[in-house]
Design a protein around this motif. Structure first.
Motif, PDB file in Angstrom:
ATOM      1  N   VAL A  34       0.961  -1.589   0.165  1.00  0.00           N
ATOM      2  CA  VAL A  34       0.291   0.167   0.193  1.00  0.00           C
ATOM      3  C   VAL A  34       1.139   1.250  -0.336  1.00  0.00           C
ATOM      4  CG1 VAL A  34      -1.549   1.039   1.443  1.00  0.00           C
ATOM      5  CG2 VAL A  34      -1.754  -1.043   1.273  1.00  0.00           C
ATOM      6  N   GLY A  35       1.191   1.174   0.598  1.00  0.00           N
ATOM      7  CA  GLY A  35       2.158   1.964   0.465  1.00  0.00           C
ATOM      8  C   GLY A  35       3.338   2.458  -0.681  1.00  0.00           C
ATOM      9  N   ILE A  36       3.530   1.292  -1.312  1.00  0.00           N
ATOM     10  CA  ILE A  36       4.611   1.516  -2.017  1.00  0.00           C
ATOM     11  C   ILE A  36       3.665   2.329  -3.508  1.00  0.00           C
ATOM     12  CG2 ILE A  36       5.603   0.340  -4.809  1.00  0.00           C
ATOM     13  CD1 ILE A  36       6.748  -1.431  -2.407  1.00  0.00           C
ATOM     14  N   PHE A  37       2.498   1.973  -3.483  1.00  0.00           N
ATOM     15  CA  PHE A  37       1.234   2.103  -4.260  1.00  0.00           C
ATOM     16  C   PHE A  37       0.695   3.919  -3.886  1.00  0.00           C
ATOM     17  CE2 PHE A  37      -3.343   3.491  -4.993  1.00  0.00           C
ATOM     18  CZ  PHE A  37      -2.919   3.142  -6.406  1.00  0.00           C
ATOM     19  N   VAL A  38       0.804   4.299  -2.779  1.00  0.00           N
ATOM     20  CA  VAL A  38       0.554   5.512  -2.363  1.00  0.00           C
ATOM     21  C   VAL A  38       1.742   6.478  -3.024  1.00  0.00           C
ATOM     22  CG1 VAL A  38       0.597   7.425  -0.632  1.00  0.00           C
ATOM     23  CG2 VAL A  38      -1.149   4.685  -0.685  1.00  0.00           C
ATOM     24  N   VAL A  39       2.742   6.014  -3.085  1.00  0.00           N
ATOM     25  CA  VAL A  39       3.886   6.831  -3.493  1.00  0.00           C
ATOM     26  C   VAL A  39       4.352   7.187  -5.361  1.00  0.00           C
ATOM     27  CG1 VAL A  39       6.780   6.737  -3.355  1.00  0.00           C
ATOM     28  CG2 VAL A  39       5.756   6.182  -1.671  1.00  0.00           C
ATOM     29  N   VAL A  40       3.972   6.319  -5.734  1.00  0.00           N
ATOM     30  CA  VAL A  40       3.725   6.020  -7.353  1.00  0.00           C
ATOM     31  C   VAL A  40       2.742   7.688  -7.185  1.00  0.00           C
ATOM     32  CG1 VAL A  40       3.639   4.908  -8.855  1.00  0.00           C
ATOM     33  CG2 VAL A  40       4.874   3.826  -7.146  1.00  0.00           C
ATOM     34  N   LEU A  41       1.555   7.059  -6.489  1.00  0.00           N
ATOM     35  CA  LEU A  41      -0.021   8.155  -7.344  1.00  0.00           C
ATOM     36  C   LEU A  41       0.188   9.249  -6.409  1.00  0.00           C
ATOM     37  CD1 LEU A  41      -2.489   7.675  -7.573  1.00  0.00           C
ATOM     38  CD2 LEU A  41      -2.914   7.964  -5.462  1.00  0.00           C
ATOM     39  N   VAL A  42       1.230   9.354  -5.616  1.00  0.00           N
ATOM     40  CA  VAL A  42       1.447  11.021  -4.851  1.00  0.00           C
ATOM     41  C   VAL A  42       2.141  11.254  -5.839  1.00  0.00           C
ATOM     42  CG1 VAL A  42       3.126  12.873  -3.357  1.00  0.00           C
ATOM     43  CG2 VAL A  42       1.124  11.045  -2.704  1.00  0.00           C
ATOM     44  N   VAL A  43       3.486  10.986  -7.106  1.00  0.00           N
ATOM     45  CA  VAL A  43       4.742  10.824  -7.935  1.00  0.00           C
ATOM     46  C   VAL A  43       4.172  11.579  -9.238  1.00  0.00           C
ATOM     47  CG1 VAL A  43       6.938  10.374  -8.477  1.00  0.00           C
ATOM     48  CG2 VAL A  43       6.633  10.121  -6.576  1.00  0.00           C
ATOM     49  N   GLY A  44       2.890  10.577  -9.130  1.00  0.00           N
ATOM     50  CA  GLY A  44       2.741  10.589 -10.438  1.00  0.00           C
ATOM     51  C   GLY A  44       1.926  12.061 -11.037  1.00  0.00           C
ATOM     52  N   LEU A  45       0.414  12.394  -9.322  1.00  0.00           N
ATOM     53  CA  LEU A  45      -0.084  13.649  -9.238  1.00  0.00           C
ATOM     54  C   LEU A  45       1.064  14.399  -9.165  1.00  0.00           C
ATOM     55  CD1 LEU A  45      -2.382  14.702  -8.970  1.00  0.00           C
ATOM     56  CD2 LEU A  45      -2.007  14.669  -6.280  1.00  0.00           C
ATOM     57  N   ILE A  46       2.167  14.756  -9.034  1.00  0.00           N
ATOM     58  CA  ILE A  46       3.232  15.830  -9.022  1.00  0.00           C
ATOM     59  C   ILE A  46       3.499  16.566 -10.222  1.00  0.00           C
ATOM     60  CG2 ILE A  46       4.769  16.415  -7.656  1.00  0.00           C
ATOM     61  CD1 ILE A  46       5.023  14.731  -5.272  1.00  0.00           C
ATOM     62  N   ILE A  47       3.502  14.751 -10.870  1.00  0.00           N
ATOM     63  CA  ILE A  47       4.106  14.976 -12.144  1.00  0.00           C
ATOM     64  C   ILE A  47       3.162  16.137 -13.227  1.00  0.00           C
ATOM     65  CG2 ILE A  47       4.925  13.802 -14.531  1.00  0.00           C
ATOM     66  CD1 ILE A  47       6.559  12.308 -12.188  1.00  0.00           C
ATOM     67  N   TRP A  48       1.480  15.287 -12.970  1.00  0.00           N
ATOM     68  CA  TRP A  48       0.516  15.948 -13.494  1.00  0.00           C
ATOM     69  C   TRP A  48       0.456  17.351 -13.721  1.00  0.00           C
ATOM     70  CZ3 TRP A  48      -4.166  17.556 -12.288  1.00  0.00           C
ATOM     71  CH2 TRP A  48      -5.257  17.948 -12.769  1.00  0.00           C
ATOM     72  N   LEU A  49       0.878  17.833 -11.882  1.00  0.00           N
ATOM     73  CA  LEU A  49       0.235  18.961 -11.562  1.00  0.00           C
ATOM     74  C   LEU A  49       1.235  19.575 -12.422  1.00  0.00           C
ATOM     75  CD1 LEU A  49      -0.871  18.883  -7.868  1.00  0.00           C
ATOM     76  CD2 LEU A  49      -2.234  19.787  -9.844  1.00  0.00           C
ATOM     77  N   LEU A  50       2.706  19.404 -12.315  1.00  0.00           N
ATOM     78  CA  LEU A  50       3.820  20.598 -12.872  1.00  0.00           C
ATOM     79  C   LEU A  50       3.419  20.539 -15.073  1.00  0.00           C
ATOM     80  CD1 LEU A  50       6.558  19.627 -11.297  1.00  0.00           C
ATOM     81  CD2 LEU A  50       6.429  21.202 -10.597  1.00  0.00           C
ATOM     82  N   THR A  51       3.129  19.445 -14.923  1.00  0.00           N
ATOM     83  CA  THR A  51       2.777  19.444 -16.641  1.00  0.00           C
ATOM     84  C   THR A  51       1.540  20.734 -17.405  1.00  0.00           C
ATOM     85  OG1 THR A  51       1.609  17.561 -16.997  1.00  0.00           O
ATOM     86  CG2 THR A  51       3.994  16.680 -17.253  1.00  0.00           C
ATOM     87  N   ARG A  52       0.687  20.376 -16.188  1.00  0.00           N
ATOM     88  CA  ARG A  52      -0.401  21.278 -15.775  1.00  0.00           C
ATOM     89  C   ARG A  52      -0.087  22.429 -16.012  1.00  0.00           C
ATOM     90  NH1 ARG A  52      -4.686  20.192 -18.202  1.00  0.00           N
ATOM     91  NH2 ARG A  52      -6.712  21.786 -17.146  1.00  0.00           N
ATOM     92  N   MET A  53       0.942  23.021 -14.966  1.00  0.00           N
ATOM     93  CA  MET A  53       1.259  24.271 -15.043  1.00  0.00           C
ATOM     94  C   MET A  53       1.987  24.739 -15.791  1.00  0.00           C
ATOM     95  SD  MET A  53       2.200  23.617 -10.940  1.00  0.00           S
ATOM     96  CE  MET A  53       2.723  25.383 -10.650  1.00  0.00           C
ATOM     97  N   ARG A  54       2.779  24.050 -16.186  1.00  0.00           N
ATOM     98  CA  ARG A  54       3.917  24.645 -17.601  1.00  0.00           C
ATOM     99  C   ARG A  54       3.252  25.211 -19.721  1.00  0.00           C
ATOM    100  NH1 ARG A  54       9.335  21.118 -17.868  1.00  0.00           N
ATOM    101  NH2 ARG A  54       9.367  21.499 -15.446  1.00  0.00           N
ATOM    102  N   ARG A  55       2.043  24.586 -19.033  1.00  0.00           N
ATOM    103  CA  ARG A  55       0.711  25.175 -20.429  1.00  0.00           C
ATOM    104  C   ARG A  55       0.328  26.450 -19.993  1.00  0.00           C
ATOM    105  NH1 ARG A  55      -2.397  19.754 -21.096  1.00  0.00           N
ATOM    106  NH2 ARG A  55      -0.475  18.025 -21.498  1.00  0.00           N
TER     107      ARG A  55
END
Length: 55
Positions: A34-55
């Motif tokens: 569960v911890g690994i899943f949450v970490v992957v989810l948070v990293v994916g969310l951060i990457i998604w937010l960064l790509t949305r901010m650059r547009r």
């Protein structure tokens, strides 16, 4: 009321058949997954937010 009776019997059977070390090991293994899943989810969310901010 009968459901609680069967749950009690099931819990006693599990407690007798498994040693405490196995139970603790399974709990930690599930927690790690569960911890690994949450970490992957948070990293994916951060990457998604960064790509949305650059547009």
């Amino acid at each position: 009321m009968k459901q609680f009776k069967y749950i009690g019997v099931w819990l006693i059977a599990v407690a007798i058949s498994l040693s405490s070390c196995e139970v603790i090991g399974d709990i930690f293994r599930a927690g790690m997954a569960v911890g690994i899943f949450v970490v992957v989810l948070v990293v994916g969310l951060i990457i998604w937010l960064l790509t949305r901010m650059r547009r």
